[in-house]
Design an enzyme around this catalytic site. Structure first.
Site, PDB file in Angstrom:
ATOM      1  N   GLY A  15     -52.423  41.184   8.347  1.00 37.02           N
ATOM      2  CA  GLY A  15     -51.370  42.047   7.812  1.00 37.02           C
ATOM      3  C   GLY A  15     -50.562  42.675   8.934  1.00 37.02           C
ATOM      4  O   GLY A  15     -50.364  42.072   9.981  1.00 37.02           O
ATOM      5  N   CYS A  33     -45.632  35.327   9.766  1.00 33.41           N
ATOM      6  CA  CYS A  33     -45.951  36.201  10.901  1.00 33.41           C
ATOM      7  C   CYS A  33     -45.473  35.627  12.229  1.00 33.41           C
ATOM      8  O   CYS A  33     -45.214  36.381  13.169  1.00 33.41           O
ATOM      9  CB  CYS A  33     -47.443  36.482  10.951  1.00 33.41           C
ATOM     10  N   VAL A  57     -51.467  49.041   9.123  1.00 33.04           N
ATOM     11  CA  VAL A  57     -52.731  48.966   8.383  1.00 33.04           C
ATOM     12  C   VAL A  57     -53.844  48.484   9.315  1.00 33.04           C
ATOM     13  O   VAL A  57     -54.998  48.891   9.176  1.00 33.04           O
ATOM     14  CB  VAL A  57     -52.597  48.042   7.158  1.00 33.04           C
ATOM     15  N   GLY A  58     -53.485  47.629  10.285  1.00 26.39           N
ATOM     16  CA  GLY A  58     -54.483  47.164  11.235  1.00 26.39           C
ATOM     17  C   GLY A  58     -55.176  48.307  11.960  1.00 26.39           C
ATOM     18  O   GLY A  58     -56.390  48.273  12.204  1.00 26.39           O
ATOM     19  N   GLU A 117     -55.356  39.968  12.604  1.00 30.30           N
ATOM     20  CA  GLU A 117     -54.245  39.015  12.675  1.00 30.30           C
ATOM     21  C   GLU A 117     -52.990  39.756  12.221  1.00 30.30           C
ATOM     22  O   GLU A 117     -52.775  39.947  11.025  1.00 30.30           O
ATOM     23  CB  GLU A 117     -54.524  37.797  11.790  1.00 30.30           C
TER      24      GLU A 117
END
Length: 501
Positions: free
Chosen positions: A188, A244, A192-193, A210
């Site tokens: 994501g 991404c 949020v990581g 990732e």
């Protein structure tokens, strides 16, 4: 909301029975996944169409068949990947058995992403199962049709004691992150990581992140700009830019920019003869919020050189190219993650390198050039998760290459054997017998000068020379030393019997 403490506890209990460690169990669950993909291909592609307007060709190429091939690769190589790995040993350990044992971490939480909701959910799961872990899958709630389908299919195909699927939004994700997991794999954004990593830190849980970022493209002068336009735009319009590793912006000279824009106009005419709005092969933005965010970027800097059309009712944004953008423009302050492509004129590759190094490390970097010296210069002076020369995205489809970011674009990697390694604890193992104590006693007190000299001689390492014959003395000495130990310290040796008393 389910009791996730109980869910995690039951899965850990199942793991501790040891059944997931057997190759038979791992193979059976991977074959079940293969069966799920094959029997539900149409349902998966239909769900992708509903979520992203993703055509069947793109759904199969980038999602279903992508993970199916990765799965076949894992099945074909599982025995080799899982077997203990022999390692080199020195004189002091020449009679010992030393090796690396690949063991599962335990219960893994995998949090998928919405932009490739089949690929980015199932691909890491392949590595987790191949390594012998239990898996709790949390698909993204944003791609709701795929998430709902996976939630329905999981209990029909998998060992439900060890493999579960949980759907939900922020409350469910927050609750899951409060539990103790043995490994967390998240795909994501970096915001949020950081939340995931903070939650993992509470339990010292290892993570793979990732993420993404602004993946740059540098186009050198003298390239065939028609081919360059084809390859860059394919990388950008795939999944409507919601990738991404999509090319985020282009850097080139002003002169190259002007010609490249014209080539891009021709390319889009070939890709979509009736226009992208009428094409059955062009995706839509995933949600209204994401659509509005990307739509604002059309006016985020520079001049509109190509595209710009949009349709709120369909969440449609045409492939759009902005020219004469500057590094300070709004569109250059965040990842685009949509079909808008800014071009920033630069003087030369040195200015491009300086800009890349001033920002966060990107997930991918693309260089278009026929000049090997320039390519080497870009490669040696910039860092990124991945690198492709004269194309876009294609490195992600090579199963023998690791896929992952660095710094703000992520940590860890997967695909192929790298997925298996990610979900495997590499346990250092040494086995030795209880005999030959006279040799081992060298390390015991009292520590005499003679023991020190002997230990230093046995442990001392020397720098290797470059000559091909440099290994011969070590080979001869090692062989003679092994023979010496075998003759004088074997159980049947009379000398052994004397020293072992």
């Amino acid at each position: 909301m389910a009791n996730y403490s109980a869910v995690a506890g039951s899965m850990r209990k199942a793991f501790l029975t040891g059944k997931t460690k057997s190759l038979e169990w791992r193979r059976s669950q991977l074959l079940a996944l293969l069966k799920m993909l094959d029997e539900n291909r149409d349902r998966l592609t239909d769900a992708l169409m509903k979520d992203l307007n993703k055509c069947r060709f793109e759904s199969c190429l980038m999602e279903v068949d992508f993970v199916r091939n990765d799965l076949i690769n894992a099945l074909n190589n599982l025995s080799d990947w899982a077997k203990p790995e022999k390692v080199k040993k020195g004189l002091i350990n020449i009679m010992d058995k030393v090796y690396i044992r690949k063991e599962p971490f335990g219960v893994a939480l995998i949090m998928g992403a919405w932009n490739y909701p089949v690929q980015l959910t199932v691909a890491p799961m392949i590595g987790a199962l191949a390594a012998g872990n239990c898996v709790l899958m949390k698909p993204s709630e944003v791609s709701e049709n795929v998430a709902s389908l996976l939630d329905e299919l999981f209990p029909k195909y998998f060992d439900t004691d060890c493999i579960k699927c949980v759907c939900g939004g922020i409350p469910e994700t927050t609750a899951l992150l409060k539990e103790k997991w043995d490994y967390i794999f998240y795909t994501g954004n970096s915001f949020v990581g950081k939340i995931v990593m903070k939650a993992a830190a509470e339990h010292l849980t290892p993570v793979t992140l990732e993420l993404g970022g602004k993946s740059p493209v540098y186009v050198d002068q003298g390239c065939d700009l028609g081919i360059v336009a084809n390859r860059i735009l394919w990388g950008k319009v795939t999944n409507a830019g919601q990738t991404c590793v999509a090319p985020d912006y282009i850097m080139c000279t002003k002169e190259t920019q002007d010609v490249l824009v014209e080539k891009m106009k021709a390319t889009l005419g070939e890709f979509y003869p009736e226009g992208p709005a009428k094409s059955p092969y062009y995706c839509r933005l995933i949600t209204d919020r994401h659509y509005q965010r990307v739509k604002k970027m059309i006016n985020g800097g520079g001049k509109l050189a190509l595209g710009g059309e949009s349709d709120d009712s369909q969440r449609f944004i045409a492939p759009t190219v902005l020219s004469d953008v500057t590094f300070s423009d709004p569109i250059m302050q965040e990842e685009v993650f949509g079909p808008v492509l800014p071009i920033v004129p630069v003087k030369n590759e040195d200015e491009a390198i300086a800009h890349i190094n001033e920002g966060e490390k990107p997930l991918a970097m693309y260089v278009f050039s026929s000049n090997t010296s320039l390519v080497d210069k870009m490669v040696n002076n910039c860092t990124s998760g991945g690198l492709v020369v004269n194309d876009c995205l294609m490195h992600a489809g090579v199963p023998t290459l690791p896929f992952g970011g660095v710094g703000n674009s992520g940590m860890g990697c997967y695909h192929g054997k790298f997925s298996f390694d990610t979900f495997s604890h590499k346990r250092a193992c040494m086995e030795r017998g209880l005999k030959m104590e006279s040799v081992n006693s060298m390390r015991y007190p009292p520590c005499t000068s003679q023991k020190e000299k002997t230990a230093a001689w046995l442990l001392k390492k020397k720098l290797k020379s470059n000559g091909p014959m440099s290994y011969v003395p070590y080979f001869i000495f090692g062989t003679l030393f092994a023979v010496f130990l075998k003759i004088f310290f074997a159980p049947e040796s009379s000398i052994y019997n004397i020293f072992s008393k």
